[in-house]
Design an enzyme around this catalytic site. Sequence first.
Site, short mmCIF file in Angstrom:
data_model
loop_
_atom_site.label_atom_id
_atom_site.label_comp_id
_atom_site.label_asym_id
_atom_site.label_seq_id
_atom_site.Cartn_x
_atom_site.Cartn_y
_atom_site.Cartn_z
CG HIS B 121 -56.01 1.51 41.09
ND1 HIS B 121 -57.30 1.82 40.76
CD2 HIS B 121 -55.29 1.58 39.93
CE1 HIS B 121 -57.36 2.07 39.45
NE2 HIS B 121 -56.16 1.94 38.93
CG ASP B 198 -56.67 -4.08 43.64
OD1 ASP B 198 -56.58 -4.82 42.65
OD2 ASP B 198 -56.48 -2.85 43.60
CD GLN B 201 -50.96 -3.57 38.05
OE1 GLN B 201 -50.14 -4.24 37.41
NE2 GLN B 201 -51.67 -2.60 37.49
CE LYS B 224 -54.99 -3.32 35.64
NZ LYS B 224 -54.61 -2.08 34.96
CB CYS B 364 -55.66 5.12 38.92
SG CYS B 364 -56.17 5.37 37.23
#
Lengths: 145, 409
Positions: B121, B198, B201, B224, B364
Amino acid sequence: MSTNKLDQLYRSVIMDHYKNPKNKGVLEDGNVTIDMNNPTCGDVIHLTMNVEDDVVKDVKFEGEGCSISMASASMMTQLIKGKSTEDATKLAHTFSDMMLGKDLDDSIELDDLEALSGVAQFPARIKCATLSWKAMEKGVSGESQ
Amino acid sequence: MLNKEIRNHFPILNQEINGHPLVYLDSAATSQKPVQVIEALEHYYRFDNANVHRGVHTLGNRATDGYEGAREKVRKFINAKSTEEIIFMRGTTTALNTVAQSYGRANVSEGDEIIITHMEHHSNIIPWQQLAKEKGAVLKYIDLEEDGTLSIDKVRETITDRTKIVSIMYVSNVLGTMNPIEEITKIAHQHGAVMCVDAAQAAPHLKIDVQKLDCDFLAFSGHKMCGPTGIGVLYGKKDLLNAMEPVEFGGEMIDFVGLYESTWKELPWKFEGGTPIIAGAIGLGAAIDFLEEIGMDAIEQHEHELAGYAMEKMSEVDGLAIYGPTDPGKRAGLVTFNLNDVHPHDLATVLDMNGIAVRAGHHCAQPLMKWLECSATARASFYLYNTTEDVDRLVEGLRTAKEYFTDVY
């Protein structure tokens, strides 16, 4: 499905321009080049123009994007070719008003562009329609790259 | 599959969009919020609002307890050793930037390497681009396999003794790929590099165990995972965080302030300059309570099944191309796709007119779009409140869109 509302957006004249765009390509002898993109969605436009004595003598575009953005670019090139930079800028402002759903000056010839008026009802798609116009405005204002 | 009654906790889902019951398939962009989270925010503002860590008064204590209580919930949620390792931040982007600007600036020199992948991302690309430019370091990308996964052999080839930081997404927001973070961390450590993850998600969808992963930093966002916007978490190993300088200076993060010199608070507060995101943290705590009551394993299982069902049903639609790993067991609950020549924006507009919310665009991840050789895609992402009926509605919507554009094209 609310097909009626959709049909307002995807008028056949728009799809015609999308499938058979006018003035597609690159002007090899152009003296104005503008690259612009819509960073939120990935649409890109590469606009080349030949501007002499404040008149848009010729214009071509290359780009990638949805039917609305590409059809709008095609119509834009058709409309501004041969026009003075002042008239081209005026058209860009009229188009911008159209996207905001404002009442338009009847004296301005919009031709096929009229078909894009339905976009005003789809706020998320207005930026698609205005990309090429913003590029053109930048180009004729002398802010070329 | 989870019980469909879970949907009843999400008031927003109970509405019509353009004359059709809403089908929300954009949770990878942001998830919807259960009533438990909405009420926690409201309760805080109605009854407990005060600034933290300073009031002698009762409200100050309640706000501090709520805020620090949320930190303990986050610690437990990702199995960190201590709450000193849990720093509240605005979101994943701020957390990754903090690692780049604090750890990165202090530890990366000219010629050193920072390693990321082609699927990242933008928030896990640009902080490293900037750092590499500033320091004259080399930013290296690990190439992807045909199916959008990472090969451990390529990871091994790319990481060298000059590598200082490896930063990789846990789960891809476009391909749905789940990356082998534990294995990659081992390789990074063999070369003396730190591993930054990261997890934007991943945190909403699967059980994260930072001690098992052994990663050095891990970042995620609250919004999220059923929490509010504006709150996120940076996890870091205590010894690393202790050695790092804060990025933001001001109130709340100081110990003693002199005219020309100041000292910082202990962890985690030295990284939390200014009045913190109190309500956001409390809301995130409520989201974690909600998710844990259902169970992260059950949520992950639900999404795998839903993604499997979606891939099966969607592949029956003529002209539909799905990106990413074909094995549903190897991917998270999202499907990125394109339908013939229909541009994803046009597709998303038709779906919206049918009450179905999907994402369209570059997600993104412009470098990844380049790798996929397309300028944009559509994405349907699932969460615990989605059902097979939602997938059926999507497939029906795709067929409608196809017909519609066959007619008008």
